[in-house]
Design a protein around this motif. Structure first.
Motif, PDB file in Angstrom:
ATOM      1  N   PRO A  16       0.815  -1.215   0.000  1.00  0.00           N
ATOM      2  CA  PRO A  16       0.000   0.000   0.000  1.00  0.00           C
ATOM      3  C   PRO A  16       0.847   1.261   0.000  1.00  0.00           C
ATOM      4  N   TYR A  17       0.254   2.347  -0.466  1.00  0.00           N
ATOM      5  CA  TYR A  17       0.927   3.643  -0.454  1.00  0.00           C
ATOM      6  C   TYR A  17       1.198   4.052   0.984  1.00  0.00           C
ATOM      7  N   ASP A  22       2.794   8.345   7.935  1.00  0.00           N
ATOM      8  CA  ASP A  22       2.878   6.945   8.375  1.00  0.00           C
ATOM      9  C   ASP A  22       4.297   6.565   8.789  1.00  0.00           C
ATOM     10  N   GLU A  23       5.258   7.370   8.395  1.00  0.00           N
ATOM     11  CA  GLU A  23       6.657   6.938   8.487  1.00  0.00           C
ATOM     12  C   GLU A  23       7.384   7.400   9.738  1.00  0.00           C
ATOM     13  N   PHE A  24       6.654   8.067  10.661  1.00  0.00           N
ATOM     14  CA  PHE A  24       7.283   8.407  11.937  1.00  0.00           C
ATOM     15  C   PHE A  24       6.279   8.192  13.060  1.00  0.00           C
ATOM     16  N   LYS A  25       6.783   8.006  14.259  1.00  0.00           N
ATOM     17  CA  LYS A  25       5.927   7.829  15.425  1.00  0.00           C
ATOM     18  C   LYS A  25       6.240   8.932  16.426  1.00  0.00           C
ATOM     19  N   GLY A  26       5.249   9.282  17.221  1.00  0.00           N
ATOM     20  CA  GLY A  26       5.463  10.294  18.240  1.00  0.00           C
ATOM     21  C   GLY A  26       4.926  11.646  17.833  1.00  0.00           C
ATOM     22  N   ARG A  49      -2.779  21.294   6.108  1.00  0.00           N
ATOM     23  CA  ARG A  49      -2.149  20.008   6.430  1.00  0.00           C
ATOM     24  C   ARG A  49      -3.049  18.854   5.993  1.00  0.00           C
ATOM     25  N   TYR A  50      -2.418  17.774   5.554  1.00  0.00           N
ATOM     26  CA  TYR A  50      -3.192  16.586   5.196  1.00  0.00           C
ATOM     27  C   TYR A  50      -3.897  16.029   6.438  1.00  0.00           C
ATOM     28  N   PRO A  51      -5.083  15.457   6.261  1.00  0.00           N
ATOM     29  CA  PRO A  51      -5.824  14.924   7.414  1.00  0.00           C
ATOM     30  C   PRO A  51      -5.269  13.582   7.878  1.00  0.00           C
ATOM     31  N   ASP A  52      -5.709  13.170   9.052  1.00  0.00           N
ATOM     32  CA  ASP A  52      -5.369  11.845   9.571  1.00  0.00           C
ATOM     33  C   ASP A  52      -5.898  10.794   8.592  1.00  0.00           C
ATOM     34  N   PRO A  53      -5.025   9.990   7.982  1.00  0.00           N
ATOM     35  CA  PRO A  53      -5.492   9.030   6.977  1.00  0.00           C
ATOM     36  C   PRO A  53      -6.401   7.941   7.538  1.00  0.00           C
ATOM     37  N   LEU A  54      -6.353   7.704   8.848  1.00  0.00           N
ATOM     38  CA  LEU A  54      -7.197   6.675   9.460  1.00  0.00           C
ATOM     39  C   LEU A  54      -8.300   7.261  10.335  1.00  0.00           C
ATOM     40  N   GLN A  55      -8.419   8.576  10.379  1.00  0.00           N
ATOM     41  CA  GLN A  55      -9.517   9.269  11.078  1.00  0.00           C
ATOM     42  C   GLN A  55      -9.724   8.765  12.508  1.00  0.00           C
ATOM     43  N   LEU A  56      -8.635   8.604  13.254  1.00  0.00           N
ATOM     44  CA  LEU A  56      -8.710   7.931  14.548  1.00  0.00           C
ATOM     45  C   LEU A  56      -9.547   8.674  15.572  1.00  0.00           C
ATOM     46  N   ASP A  57      -9.446  10.011  15.623  1.00  0.00           N
ATOM     47  CA  ASP A  57     -10.253  10.766  16.595  1.00  0.00           C
ATOM     48  C   ASP A  57     -11.740  10.636  16.289  1.00  0.00           C
ATOM     49  N   LEU A  58     -12.093  10.730  15.002  1.00  0.00           N
ATOM     50  CA  LEU A  58     -13.498  10.609  14.624  1.00  0.00           C
ATOM     51  C   LEU A  58     -14.002   9.195  14.885  1.00  0.00           C
TER      52      LEU A  58
END
Length: 346
Positions: A16-17, A22-26, A49-58
């Motif tokens: 997957p793209y 996705d490439e850093f944590k913290g 800014r780009y949005p959260d790709p997995l929409q975790l808060d929502l």
């Protein structure tokens, strides 16, 4: 059942793209990774800014209402995106097939045609329930998905729960239950069955009871194995930040939504009774949705008359098992009265 056996081979191998985020944590305060405009956006709120790709808060906010864990939740650009992704994940073009149950929601067939997947149609019975015998006869080794709309569109009725459970227990493929109108129904959602069936996918939406059709936000709930596949193949930023923000705010107003649902159900009953009293109406079908299927004497003429008066309903008179019918959304009390006035004068 092993969901991996249903996944297309190319999807299993797909890398997957990977988004920049996705490439850093913290935590971070300076973002120089995604080639965004660092100065902001020409709007009151910043959308640079780009949005959260997995929409975790929502998804977390949704989970508190639906009782479904984040990892079992997928958000799409309307439920239509989830439908399309299911075809792309599980159906090999030109080889596999799906079963749809007319009369039903039209996008199942459209998505199948776009993805070059054979459609096997098993009409509902005259009472708009499942024909289990013919469904069983239509299944073969290449049948990957069965789509069940409940409450059904355009008929408005809920599908017998025991019949759906029979399919879930006996079909070795994906069973999609489209619950776009579940908020208006007496029948309970199938969400509580998610832990029992790894092949169950439930579709819901913010477009109906939640009143957010313009945002194009749909939900799919399923086992983690299915959700992982959908997340793997979706576009990286499929839900924009404005939609995420507005949906998050809407979830704080569930009391208002519940009040609208009560009003709509009450209006549905009153409108059904008023329609039944008209001499141009042959039959008003029972509904568990926010619309009513009505058989009339002259569907095309009545539809055209309503259009001339600025009232738009849906002409379903040429749809299988809906001959001579109009589908009428339950409006406000004032809208419904305007509709009835035109129909009484027809």
């Amino acid at each position: 059942m092993d969901i991996n056996e249903l996944v297309r081979d190319n999807i299993k191998k797909l890398r997957p793209y990977s988004t920049a985020r996705d490439e850093f944590k913290g935590q971070a305060s300076v973002f120089l990774d995604a080639n965004e405009n660092s100065y902001g956006s020409p709007l009151p709120a910043n959308y640079n800014r780009y949005p959260d790709p997995l929409q975790l808060d929502l998804k977390d906010a949704i989970s508190k209402i639906k009782g479904v864990p984040i990892e079992n939740t997928f958000l799409g650009n309307g439920s239509d995106e989830a439908i399309d992704l299911l075809f792309r994940a599980f159906c090999n073009p030109g080889k596999d097939n799906v079963i749809i149950l007319p009369p039903t929601y039209g996008m199942y067939e459209v998505s199948a045609n776009i993805n070059d997947v054979e459609i096997r149609k098993v009409n509902l019975l005259p009472n708009y329930q499942l024909d289990l015998e013919k469904i069983a006869e239509s299944i073969d080794k290449n049948t990957k998905i069965i789509f069940i709309c409940s409450p059904n569109n355009p008929t408005g009725n809920s599908i017998n729960r025991t019949d759906i459970e029979t399919i879930l227990a006996n079909f070795n493929g994906i069973v999609v239950i489209d619950e776009a109108y579940i908020n208006y129904a007496k029948q309970k959602t199938f969400i509580q069955e998610l832990t029992e069936y790894v092949n169950l996918v439930i579709l819901q939406t913010f477009s109906k009871a939640w009143g957010l059709a313009a945002l194009r936000l749909g939900m799919a709930f399923s086992s983690t194995k299915v959700i992982d596949v959908l997340n793997k193949i979706k576009p990286p930023y499929n839900i924009n930040q404005a939609t995420q923000d507005l949906a998050f705010e809407a979830l704080k107003n569930i009391a208002q939504v519940n009040e609208w649902i009560k009003e709509s159900v009450a209006e549905r009953a009153q409108l059904s009774a008023a329609l039944s009293a008209l001499n141009i109406v042959k039959k008003v079908y029972p509904s568990d949705a926010n619309f009513i299927l009505v058989e009339v004497t002259e569907a095309t003429k009545i539809y055209d008359t309503l259009v001339e008066e600025g009232i738009i309903v849906r002409d379903r008179s040429k749809v299988t098992l809906c001959e001579g019918c109009l589908r009428i959304t339950v409006g406000t009390k004032e809208e419904n009265e305007k509709l009835l006035t035109v129909l009484r004068n027809f």
